[in-house]
Write a protein that holds these residues in place. Structure first.
Motif: not given
Length: 755
Positions: A715-716, A718-719, A747, A751, A753
């Motif tokens: 997972v990115k 920022s998430r 989410y 975005e 990701p």
């Protein structure tokens, strides 16, 4: 001091003499095996490569004579220490080895100051340690103290070097810091690094030394025997597929592309892989693809072509998980799999199938990158599906190709579509290039541009499924895929369980693998509606009669179309009705986050001219070329050119290989276990963690790590706000973000990701 045994390794115990001799032998065997190709890339103005290679190999580990280092090894072997010493045992032995070489440089007839610096640095930096920078601080006297108090009094313990034809002088401190740091470093940068011949020589010497050293330490050959009779193997494989090998276009093209750099632009299903193998012949080859799923599939395909004798390697971050499945199937023994993994990681196999990051993170020049570049100098490289990477990653790959071709490598870049500015860069910067274009002479796709939200077409999707039996739906974001899946599930009601599948990379590995295996099962093919994201563009060998897709940039759309009537290569299709529906509206997902708005709008404007028409393969190329040579591609081109310029200036430089991985992926990601999964499987997960941390045997530890990986997804960062992190298990975080096995991670906001 006669009779004192000096060790290089403790597990298992190995003397410094034996290890040094093995490294020298490995170096020379490598040069003998690939001498002609290496000779072509070695600067003519410098001394013979063999003689310089022998020097750095002989001197590279002499610093291990350092008493505190020997005492650490002797404690591990369970024998008495040489002497009590209060000196720091963490001094890098490679720095001390460089002192031995500098003391002998004149005797070795190395008088040229630049060449002396080159050899010194190759020895000093064949290992990287964080302490190095601190030791080279002008005010730090520790290196001088160590040489004076331990290296000089004890250098005669290395008298055995006479057996390798080297009589050692007493090493000193003079000159070593000057060569490795400070004002001398700027001399190195301005004179040596900016001199292409010295730069090339340094990369090759340093890289070959690392390769020879690592293989000697692993007790493996530096290079395994090359594959033979590639052409026969490929033709036999094709004949087994009931393909007429008497008039293959690949054989027709071979004379014009052999031993040259190649760009191959060809339709999906044309046989690009077979051309690449024939182009390569029996040379050492790295075959790269964007995604691990496609790498695994290509690895299996290569085994079918060449057979499985342990000389085909698999290189990606989860390769061990795939290879361990072979043990479970009963086809391999534990030792075979361990050996194959080790050989692949040493880059010593004649054919390796790899994700691009395993090679081209080296473009960011992390410490030790020279080993990869040196190996590629006598290897061929296949880059498959370049268009699947974002422009920054494509820049890293193409810049890396530029640098390794200057060292002697050759490449074959294969794709169904290639943005024009990538083509221009290759034409302008890579030598001896031939461009081969091959297109199927059959039009497989009739498109319709639909100016509405794809979510409003659920009934059309279901009707098409009832008529055709299988339907592929591709959207641009995970959130949109989940939304459309839920709507279709409601419409299908009781029919949804067996006839509807959601596939994207927001699933834990175990759930995603189950879906992919079900989709790829030839014995019991999935007949239903598959809702997916870009994961199907390049990773899965799937074939559907009809596609419903959100609009995306033209090259991505062409890849999606490649999953429709994939296996039809000739003849004429009866396409009175469209089999590709492209949905374009203000609500199209991912516009501005996943894809540049200008690329999407530019594609839509181009497709308006083709809506309702049959698309030929040449039409698809024309659409892609027109898009990427227009102002709509300006932002993407600027990203590519900026990345190229930063690589050229050395700004994108990594501190270590992990840092290079982050730069290459252009993403800071974390491995996560969703809380819902953790709570359900807590006992199993904790047992696996305990086995990973406590198991002394490699295969059981790998088994546990692989099984644990099945509960994770990447997972990115920022998430994952800190407030969502529940706990840390090793390097894996448990996150409180909703997850369901049928729909994946959920989410709040859209975005990008995943792809």
């Amino acid at each position: 001091m006669a009779g004192i045994v000096i060790y290089a390794k403790s597990k298992p115990p190995e003397t410094l003499f034996d290890h040094t001799k093995a490294v020298v032998d490995n170096s020379l065997s490598l040069l003998n095996a690939y001498g002609k190709r290496l000779k072509d890339s070695w600067p003519e103005s410098l001394a013979d490569l063999n003689s310089l290679m022998r020097i750095v190999a002989a001197y590279h580990d002499l610093g291990k004579n350092y008493t505190p280092f020997q005492n650490v090894l002797r404690k591990s072997i369970n024998i008495d220490p040489l002497a009590v010493s209060s000196l720091d045992p963490h001094i890098p032995h490679s720095f001390l080895s460089a002192a031995f070489f500098l003391a002998d440089a004149s005797d070795l007839e190395i008088e040229d100051q630049c060449l002396k610096a080159l050899l010194t640095r190759a020895i000093a930096f064949h290992h990287h340690r964080d302490i190095m920078e601190r030791l080279l601080d002008p005010d730090n006297e520790l290196l001088k103290e160590v040489i004076k108090e331990d290296i000089q009094p004890n250098y005669e313990r290395l008298d055995f070097m006479k057996e390798l034809g080297i009589i050692l002088n007493k090493p000193g401190f003079k000159g070593i810091k000057r060569i490795l740091t400070g004002t001398w470093d700027s001399y190195w940068e301005s004179v040596v690094r900016n001199n292409p011949e010295y730069q090339r020589a340094y990369i090759l010497l340093s890289g070959f030394l690392m390769k020879a050293d690592h293989s000697a330490s692993a007790h493996l050959p530096t290079e395994f025997e090359p594959l033979a009779n590639t052409k026969d193997s490929v033709l036999k494989y094709l004949a087994g597929k009931k393909i007429d090998v008497s008039s293959l276009w690949q054989l027709e093209a071979l004379d014009s592309i052999r031993e040259r750099n190649v760009i191959l632009i060809a339709s999906t299903g044309m046989g690009k892989t077979e051309l690449a193998l024939l182009w390569n012949g029996d040379a050492k080859l790295f075959y790269t693809l964007p995604l691990r799923t496609s790498v695994n599939a290509m690895f299996s395909r290569m085994l079918s072509v060449f057979g499985d004798d342990g000389r085909i390697g698999l290189l990606h971050s989860t390769a061990s998980a795939y290879l361990l499945e072979e043990i479970e199937k009963g086809g391999k023994q534990d030792a075979e799999i361990v050996g194959l993994m080790d050989r692949a990681r040493q880059l010593s196999l004649p054919l390796s199938v790899s994700t691009a990051d395993q090679l081209f993170t080296s473009t960011f020049k992390y410490p030790g990158y020279e080993k990869v570049y040196a190996t590629l100098s006598y290897s061929n490289i296949v880059i498959d599906e370049l268009q699947a990477y974002n422009p920054e990653i494509a820049a890293a790959i193409l810049w890396g190709l530029k640098e390794v071709t200057e060292l002697g490598s050759r490449f074959c870049l294969m794709t169904a579509t290639l943005p024009g500015f990538y083509m221009d860069f290759v034409k302008d910067n890579l030598p001896d290039l031939v461009i081969e274009k091959r297109f199927l002479q059959v039009s497989k796709h009739r498109i319709e541009l639909v100016r509405k939200n794809i979510n409003d077409s659920c009934d059309s999707i279901i009707d098409s499924w009832r008529e055709k039996g299988r339907v592929l739906v591709v959207v641009n974001t995970v959130k949109q895929a989940q939304k459309l899946y839920e709507e279709l599930k409601i419409r299908l009601d009781n029919e949804s369980e067996d006839n509807l599948m959601l596939l994207h990379s927001g699933f834990i590995l175990r759930d995603r693998s189950l879906k992919e295996n079900k989709l790829l099962d030839d014995n019991n093919p999935f007949t239903g509606i598959v809702v997916s994201t870009q994961v199907v563009e390049a990773s899965l060998d799937i074939d559907f009669p009809v596609l419903f897709t959100e609009i995306a940039p033209a090259d991505s759309l062409v890849q999606r179309m490649g999953r429709v009537e994939r296996r039809i290569r000739e003849g004429k299709l009866n396409l009175e009705n469209p089999n590709v529906y492209v949905f374009w509206s203000d609500e199209t997902s991912g516009v501005g986050s996943v894809y540049e708005k200008s690329l999407v709008s530019g594609t839509g404007e181009l497709l308006e001219n083709y809506s309702g028409r049959l698309l030929s393969e040449e039409d698809k190329q024309e659409i892609v070329n027109t898009l990427y040579y227009s102002d709509n591609a300006k932002k993407v081109k600027e990203k590519f050119e900026k990345a190229i310029e930063m690589l050229k200036l050395g700004i994108l430089k990594a501190k270590n290989r992990d840092d290079a991985q982050r730069l290459f992926r252009d993403i800071s990601s974390v491995e996560c276990i969703p809380l819902a999964v953790y709570e359900k499987e807590e006992d199993v997960i904790l047992q696996l963690v305990e086995r990973v941390e406590s198991s002394k045997e490699r295969i059981p530890r790998l088994r546990a790590a692989t099984e644990l990986q099945g509960y994770t997804l990447s997972v990115k960062r920022s998430r994952v706000p800190d407030s969502k992190i529940v706990k840390l298990i090793g390097s894996t975080v448990v996150i409180n973000i909703p997850y369901d096995a049928s729909t994946g991670i959920q989410y709040e906001k859209e975005e990008s990701p995943f792809v």
